[in-house]
Every structure is written in structure tokens, then in C-alpha cells.
Design a protein around this motif. Structure first.
Motif, PDB file in Angstrom:
ATOM      1  N   SER A 177       5.691 -14.148  12.717  1.00  0.00           N
ATOM      2  CA  SER A 177       4.381 -14.688  12.337  1.00  0.00           C
ATOM      3  C   SER A 177       4.524 -16.031  11.636  1.00  0.00           C
ATOM      4  O   SER A 177       3.750 -16.960  11.906  1.00  0.00           O
ATOM      5  CB  SER A 177       3.655 -13.690  11.426  1.00  0.00           C
ATOM      6  N   SER A 237      -1.048 -24.290  22.874  1.00  0.00           N
ATOM      7  CA  SER A 237      -1.309 -23.638  21.587  1.00  0.00           C
ATOM      8  C   SER A 237      -2.067 -22.314  21.716  1.00  0.00           C
ATOM      9  O   SER A 237      -1.790 -21.383  20.941  1.00  0.00           O
ATOM     10  CB  SER A 237      -2.067 -24.601  20.660  1.00  0.00           C
ATOM     11  N   THR A 277      -0.485 -12.741  18.637  1.00  0.00           N
ATOM     12  CA  THR A 277      -1.401 -11.614  18.831  1.00  0.00           C
ATOM     13  C   THR A 277      -0.681 -10.414  19.448  1.00  0.00           C
ATOM     14  O   THR A 277      -0.855  -9.264  19.026  1.00  0.00           O
ATOM     15  CB  THR A 277      -2.571 -12.035  19.722  1.00  0.00           C
ATOM     16  N   MET A 310      -3.866 -14.937  14.447  1.00  0.00           N
ATOM     17  CA  MET A 310      -3.044 -15.798  15.298  1.00  0.00           C
ATOM     18  C   MET A 310      -3.827 -16.313  16.497  1.00  0.00           C
ATOM     19  O   MET A 310      -3.681 -17.461  16.914  1.00  0.00           O
ATOM     20  CB  MET A 310      -1.805 -15.030  15.756  1.00  0.00           C
ATOM     21  N   THR A 311      -4.675 -15.473  17.063  1.00  0.00           N
ATOM     22  CA  THR A 311      -5.511 -15.928  18.177  1.00  0.00           C
ATOM     23  C   THR A 311      -6.466 -17.028  17.732  1.00  0.00           C
ATOM     24  O   THR A 311      -6.634 -18.036  18.427  1.00  0.00           O
ATOM     25  CB  THR A 311      -6.310 -14.748  18.752  1.00  0.00           C
ATOM     26  N   GLY A 366      -0.581 -18.862  20.047  1.00  0.00           N
ATOM     27  CA  GLY A 366      -1.355 -17.915  19.243  1.00  0.00           C
ATOM     28  C   GLY A 366      -1.426 -16.548  19.893  1.00  0.00           C
ATOM     29  O   GLY A 366      -1.404 -15.519  19.206  1.00  0.00           O
ATOM     30  N   LEU A 376      -6.110 -19.096  15.173  1.00  0.00           N
ATOM     31  CA  LEU A 376      -5.376 -20.316  14.853  1.00  0.00           C
ATOM     32  C   LEU A 376      -4.987 -21.072  16.125  1.00  0.00           C
ATOM     33  O   LEU A 376      -5.020 -22.307  16.161  1.00  0.00           O
ATOM     34  CB  LEU A 376      -4.132 -19.980  14.033  1.00  0.00           C
ATOM     35  N   GLY A 377      -4.616 -20.359  17.159  1.00  0.00           N
ATOM     36  CA  GLY A 377      -4.289 -21.021  18.415  1.00  0.00           C
ATOM     37  C   GLY A 377      -5.475 -21.777  18.992  1.00  0.00           C
ATOM     38  O   GLY A 377      -5.337 -22.902  19.491  1.00  0.00           O
ATOM     39  N   VAL A 382       5.379 -18.690  14.312  1.00  0.00           N
ATOM     40  CA  VAL A 382       4.205 -19.070  15.101  1.00  0.00           C
ATOM     41  C   VAL A 382       3.263 -19.930  14.275  1.00  0.00           C
ATOM     42  O   VAL A 382       2.736 -20.949  14.763  1.00  0.00           O
ATOM     43  CB  VAL A 382       3.488 -17.810  15.618  1.00  0.00           C
ATOM     44  N   PHE A 383       3.059 -19.552  13.032  1.00  0.00           N
ATOM     45  CA  PHE A 383       2.166 -20.318  12.167  1.00  0.00           C
ATOM     46  C   PHE A 383       2.710 -21.724  11.932  1.00  0.00           C
ATOM     47  O   PHE A 383       1.953 -22.714  11.960  1.00  0.00           O
ATOM     48  CB  PHE A 383       1.983 -19.585  10.843  1.00  0.00           C
ATOM     49  N   LEU A 417       2.135 -23.923  14.994  1.00  0.00           N
ATOM     50  CA  LEU A 417       0.735 -24.330  15.120  1.00  0.00           C
ATOM     51  C   LEU A 417       0.370 -25.404  14.100  1.00  0.00           C
ATOM     52  O   LEU A 417      -0.419 -26.316  14.402  1.00  0.00           O
ATOM     53  CB  LEU A 417      -0.169 -23.108  14.970  1.00  0.00           C
TER      54      LEU A 417
END
Length: 286
Positions: free
Chosen positions: A33, A147, A155, A187-188, A151, A190-191, A36-37, A40
Motif C-alpha cells: 500500500s 494511474s 484495490t 486506492m481506487t 490504484g 487515489l488512482g 502504491v501510494f 501515485l
């Protein structure tokens, strides 16, 4: 809302009040996580950096174009006109390349037609400016297209962790799955937050680049004609007031020169539409 604001809001909120905030979701998601963050965030910062830098670069070229239209063609010769432009101007680069190509043409041992030589040189100069304007736009296109999938990867990992918790606990309680599912939804979101500005910025900058390149192409064509005609052919810079006065004068000239058809004159007292006096008749003279 930017990622910096989201991070600040999550840090300011007490952990006990919101156990399903952004930081809590990232801590629960672990290394995946956070990775991924971080990706982004880098994409978002790069998007806004390119957006503002390209915007100011475009505005500078647009301002240079206005200066060219105002004073460039009023100079007695091309070298004096080039000296009026900014040293780092895109229009100055085209003029300097044209002057260099003009000097080089006479040094060719097997010279080609000057028209073709000059056209190729100006086209190459214009293409280099277009390539410089397009720098960074590929990054925006990449961010806009990838992106959401980054995200989505977060997810998928969050849903997978939620299923693992359900299987290990033996019951699908809200307390067991709320954290991983919330992480997946974050996460979805943020993407999408990263993708939408990147796509909008890309399309907007592309449209502005197209307009700038059309102006540069028009200037290049005028410059080519100016050089090939030895200064005899150049665009006429006519102000709005002068143009209106010229149009009005032409309209008045046409009106004065045009014959008036019979029967279209305004009627006066005691006169018919054919120009005869009222009350009189024509007689047949024999």
C-alpha cells in the motif's frame, strides 16, 4: 484535493476518532500500500509540475508572437528585425536559422535550388521548436493511462487481504473486513484523482501547442516569402481602425460609382414612381 492535503488531514485527525483513515489504511496495507501510494504521489507531483512549466513556456511563446506581429515586419532588413527579438525567443531561433541557411547556400559546391534549401531549413527549425513544446506530454499521457491501474492494483491487494481475514477468522464480520475493503476503495479513488488531472492537462496543452505551431507555421511561410523575394513580399500589418476606414472608403466609392436603376429614386411631392408629374398624361404625337 492534493495528496499533501490528504496526508495533513489524516495526520491531524486523532487515531481514535477515525480508525479507517488514510494513514491507518496505509499502515494496515503494509509495504504494498505504501509503495502504491508513493508511486501515485510522484505521478501527481510530476503532472502538476509539467502542467505549470509548459503553461508558462506556452505563454512566453504567445507573447513573443504578439511582439513579432507588432514590430518585426516594420524593420528595414531581416538582421535588424532579428535584433528586436528576444535572444531566447522561438521566433528568433527561426530567423537566425534562416539567416544561417541563406549564408550557407552560397558556400555549397554543388548547390541545390535556394527555394528548396531554405524551405527545408525552416521546416527543420520549426520542427525542433515543436519537439521542445511536446517535451513532458508523454509523461502526462502515461500517468493518465496507467494511474487507474496502479490504484486498481492496490484495490486488488486490499480485497485479497479482506478475504484472507474472513478465512482466518471464520466469519465475515464488519470489523474483520472494513479495514482492507476501505483500503481498497481508497486506492481506487487515489488512482482516479491522479488520472483525471493528467488527462485534462494533456488535452489542454496539446490544443495550445497546436495553436502555437499554426502561428509559427504562418510566420515561417511569411519569412520564406520575404527571403525569396529579397524583401519585396511581406505581410501587411493593418490596424483595426485603418482597416475599418479603408473598408468604409471602398464602400463609399462603390456606392458613388454604381448607377441607380430607374424607378428606385425616392418619390417627391407631385411625382409618380415613373418620374412624371402627377395629373399629367402623355399624348400620342402625330
Amino acid at each position: 484535493m492534493s495528496f499533501v492535503s490528504l496526508m495533513a488531514a489524516a495526520a491531524a485527525a486523532p487515531a481514535g476518532d477515525n480508525p479507517y483513515g488514510l494513514l491507518q489504511a496505509l499502515e494496515e496495507g503494509g509495504l504494498i500500500s505504501w509503495t502504491v501510494f508513493a508511486i501515485l504521489v510522484i505521478m501527481s507531483v510530476g503532472t502538476f509540475y509539467i502542467l505549470f512549466t509548459k503553461f508558462f513556456e506556452q505563454q512566453k511563446i504567445i507573447k513573443q508572437g504578439n511582439s513579432v506581429r507588432a514590430s518585426f515586419w516594420n524593420s528595414p532588413n531581416l538582421r535588424d528585425a532579428s535584433g528586436k527579438l528576444d535572444a531566447k525567443s522561438a521566433y528568433r531561433a527561426i530567423v537566425d536559422d534562416a539567416l544561417v541557411a541563406q549564408d550557407q547556400h552560397g558556400k555549397l559546391t554543388n548547390p541545390i535550388d535556394q527555394h528548396d534549401w531554405m524551405a527545408n531549413s525552416l521546416q527543420r527549425s520549426q520542427g525542433s521548436i515543436g519537439a521542445r513544446l511536446g517535451e513532458g506530454l508523454a509523461f502526462l499521457a502515461t500517468v493518465g493511462s496507467t494511474s487507474p491501474f496502479i490504484g486498481l492494483f492496490g484495490t486488488v491487494v486490499g480485497i485479497y487481504r479482506a478475504l484472507i481475514k474472513i478465512g482466518s477468522s471464520g466469519q465475515a464480520s464488519i470489523s474483520a473486513v472494513a479495514g482492507p475493503v476501505g483500503e481498497a476503495l481508497i486506492m481506487t479513488a487515489l488512482g482516479l484523482v491522479v488520472a483525471v488531472p493528467a488527462v485534462l492537462a494533456y488535452n489542454w496543452l496539446i490544443r495550445r501547442n497546436k495553436s502555437i505551431m499554426e502561428d509559427l507555421a504562418a510566420f515561417t511561410n511569411d519569412l520564406h516569402g520575404y527571403i525569396m523575394s529579397e524583401g519585396k513580399v511581406k505581410p501587411q500589418m493593418v490596424t483595426a481602425n485603418a482597416g475599418s476606414a479603408k473598408v468604409s472608403a471602398n464602400a463609399q466609392t462603390r456606392s458613388a460609382a454604381a448607377p441607380t436603376p430607374a424607378g428606385t429614386q425616392p418619390l417627391t411631392t407631385g411625382q409618380t414612381s415613373t418620374g412624371q408629374q402627377a395629373g399629367t398624361t402623355t399624348t400620342d404625337r402625330r
